[in-house]
Design a protein around this motif. Structure first.
Motif, mmCIF file in Angstrom:
data_model
loop_
_atom_site.group_PDB
_atom_site.id
_atom_site.type_symbol
_atom_site.label_atom_id
_atom_site.label_comp_id
_atom_site.label_asym_id
_atom_site.label_seq_id
_atom_site.Cartn_x
_atom_site.Cartn_y
_atom_site.Cartn_z
ATOM 1 N N SER A 1 -14.593 -6.318 0.193
ATOM 2 C CA SER A 1 -13.375 -7.046 0.563
ATOM 3 C C SER A 1 -13.818 -8.139 1.524
ATOM 4 O O SER A 1 -14.439 -7.853 2.550
ATOM 5 C CB SER A 1 -12.379 -6.112 1.252
ATOM 6 N N ASN B 1 -9.673 -2.956 -1.000
ATOM 7 C CA ASN B 1 -8.498 -3.803 -0.790
ATOM 8 C C ASN B 1 -7.693 -3.819 -2.093
ATOM 9 O O ASN B 1 -8.284 -3.917 -3.176
ATOM 10 C CB ASN B 1 -8.934 -5.224 -0.418
ATOM 11 N N PRO B 2 -6.366 -3.739 -2.022
ATOM 12 C CA PRO B 2 -5.583 -3.662 -3.257
ATOM 13 C C PRO B 2 -5.703 -4.892 -4.143
ATOM 14 O O PRO B 2 -5.752 -4.780 -5.366
ATOM 15 C CB PRO B 2 -4.147 -3.470 -2.757
ATOM 16 N N MET C 1 0.819 -1.209 0.000
ATOM 17 C CA MET C 1 0.000 0.000 0.000
ATOM 18 C C MET C 1 0.855 1.262 0.000
ATOM 19 O O MET C 1 0.445 2.284 -0.548
ATOM 20 C CB MET C 1 -0.940 0.016 1.211
ATOM 21 N N CYS D 1 -5.108 -6.634 5.056
ATOM 22 C CA CYS D 1 -4.182 -6.276 6.140
ATOM 23 C C CYS D 1 -4.944 -6.143 7.457
ATOM 24 O O CYS D 1 -4.526 -6.672 8.486
ATOM 25 C CB CYS D 1 -3.478 -4.960 5.824
ATOM 26 N N THR E 1 -6.607 1.339 9.122
ATOM 27 C CA THR E 1 -6.145 0.604 7.946
ATOM 28 C C THR E 1 -7.047 0.949 6.761
ATOM 29 O O THR E 1 -8.182 1.382 6.936
ATOM 30 C CB THR E 1 -6.192 -0.924 8.167
ATOM 31 N N ASN E 2 -6.525 0.733 5.561
ATOM 32 C CA ASN E 2 -7.334 0.975 4.359
ATOM 33 C C ASN E 2 -7.269 -0.212 3.400
ATOM 34 O O ASN E 2 -7.627 -0.088 2.234
ATOM 35 C CB ASN E 2 -6.885 2.254 3.645
ATOM 36 N N ALA E 3 -6.803 -1.356 3.892
ATOM 37 C CA ALA E 3 -6.733 -2.578 3.092
ATOM 38 C C ALA E 3 -7.375 -3.704 3.896
ATOM 39 O O ALA E 3 -6.873 -4.069 4.972
ATOM 40 C CB ALA E 3 -5.287 -2.918 2.753
ATOM 41 N N HIS F 1 -10.250 2.335 -5.693
ATOM 42 C CA HIS F 1 -10.315 2.172 -4.239
ATOM 43 C C HIS F 1 -11.230 3.246 -3.666
ATOM 44 O O HIS F 1 -11.263 4.379 -4.143
ATOM 45 C CB HIS F 1 -8.909 2.289 -3.635
#
Length: 447
Positions: free
Chosen positions: A333, A405-406, A206, A276, A271-273, A429
């Motif tokens: 996600s 999520n990436p 990220m 993770c 968090t942004n994922a 995203h």
């Protein structure tokens, strides 16, 4: 292929390490079956369902079957999406059992030399070292910016690769420069009255390949009234290690992150994922056998919060958000929904954007088939799942597909490419879309 001795060792460790109580919790009711993508896409094979895999694990523990290649294959075919957990009436912690079983097998079998080399390079040489992640990502950026990508694509070399890999190369995000990746902030002030003091988990991929999304996330937090601390000592979350049978290395990374965040005096760790966040929030389980760490892990996990949750808490969805007319849909996600229990908040934020129309996708909460490196190591099943996902996506007639999520983002971009929708539909995203929609001047990241 495992030897007789290896199978005996694996079987013994299954008996010693697998929670028999947890395995016995499965009532074989079948509620999990409709939620499992591999069960559905395999033509309803029981061995590719959560119930079937739990039965396989229990049979190995009981000595009814040997932990042979068929057992390993059944476990490896699982996406690890954990969609089975929310619907399980017995509350079986399937994801924990799956990771333990994979770790036992991986640590007690002899991999071929090429596999050993790749695993060592990825799990030990690359992901735990952010400077190396920056170097590798920088090389990809060089490949993109200086004509190499177009030259390789026009040469036809990419046709020698499997279709999904050659398509993946086309949908990689625009990579930041090495200078940009090295010039990262450690503290950011709120752009309004301070409402919360938060720490930001920047991650490994990220903060390199998806650095612009990290910047968007931090800008959103600033606009919402967050003072942000970004500790430089943080490391990769360890999810890739934990999901791939490298539990000890995941523990090492967990300890580094706990130490990096525990003395910051913050309200939340953001968090942004989704992938993770789900692994970070499970640190207390990962370290449950280490008394000196488990309490610290619980304190860490309790502070975890997804960016969409804190934005809703701080009423960001009530500010002026607007976009040019478009139809938006959302792909959950898996880990954000099934582990972090966050699904309503992203939708509320998206539905608050003026001029756009939000349309719910059928089975939006079913896995897209990305699942870390699953779309590389199990490409056939992954693409089969993606094709089903794109069928539901196209039914919405959305022009913007939003993810959190990436891995999901790249997978949906891959789906757009495979369906010939490039230029007509985009995947983005949620942080990047919300920054687009914010009517206030977007602040620059300042160290």
């Amino acid at each position: 292929m495992t030897t007789v001795k290896e199978r005996e060792t694996i079987q013994q460790q299954f008996k010693e390490r697998m929670s028999e109580d947890e395995l016995l919790n499965c009532m074989r009711c079948g509620f999990c079956l409709p939620t499992c993508p591999t069960y559905i896409e395999s033509g309803f094979q029981e061995s590719h369902s959560p119930r079937g895999r739990l039965a396989v694990m229990k049979a190995v523990v009981d000595g009814v079957i040997e932990p042979d290649e068929d057992v390993e294959r059944s476990l490896n075919m699982c996406l690890g999406c954990r969609a089975c957990e929310p619907v399980c009436p017995s509350g079986v912690n399937y994801g924990h059992l799956l990771e333990e079983a994979r770790d036992i097998i991986n640590q007690n079998k002899t991999h071929s030399l090429p596999v050993r080399t790749i695993r060592k390079a990825v799990f030990e040489g690359l992901f735990p070292h952010q400077n190396r992640m920056r170097t590798l990502t920088g090389l990809i950026g060089f490949y993109q910016r200086y004509g190499l990508q177009s030259a390789v694509q026009s040469s036809g070399v990419m046709k020698l690769l499997p279709n999904n890999l050659s398509s993946m190369e086309k949908v990689l995000p625009e990579i930041p420069t090495m200078k940009e990746m090295k010039s990262r902030p450690t503290h950011l002030p709120a752009k309004t009255t301070v409402k919360k003091r938060v720490a930001f988990f920047s991650g490994c991929l990220m903060d390199t390949m998806f650095m612009k999304t990290n910047d968007s996330t931090m800008k959103l937090l600033q606009l919402a009234g967050c003072e942000i601390v970004i500790p430089t000592e943080q490391a990769c979350c360890g999810a890739l290690h934990g999901h791939s049978g490298e539990k000890n290395k995941a523990k090492e990374l967990a300890k580094r992150n706990i130490e990096a965040f525990e003395d910051l005096q913050v309200d939340y760790i953001i968090t942004n994922a989704g992938g993770c966040g789900a692994f970070l929030i499970d640190y207390d389980h990962l370290l449950k056998d280490e008394p000196e760490w488990v309490f610290r892990a619980k304190k860490f996990s309790k502070k975890l919060k997804d960016m969409s949750s804190i934005l809703v808490d701080l009423q960001f969805h009530k500010r002026k958000l607007s976009l040019p007319a478009q139809v938006i849909t959302y792909q959950d996600s898996c880990h954000l929904k099934n582990v972090m229990k966050t699904s309503a908040e992203p939708r509320l934020l998206l539905q608050s954007i003026e001029n756009s129309e939000y349309r719910e996708m059928k089975n939006a909460d079913q896995c897209c088939g990305s699942a870390g490196i699953y779309n590389i190591v199990e490409s056939e099943m992954s693409m089969q799942i993606l094709d089903s996902k794109m069928k539901n996506t196209k039914a919405t007639e959305a022009t913007t597909i939003v993810t959190a999520n990436p891995g999901c983002l790249l997978q949906m971009k891959l789906g757009i490419e495979r369906e010939g929708l490039t230029g007509k539909v985009r995947a983005v995203h949620i942080a990047d879309l919300l920054i687009e929609a914010a009517q206030s001047p977007v602040p620059e990241i300042e160290s």
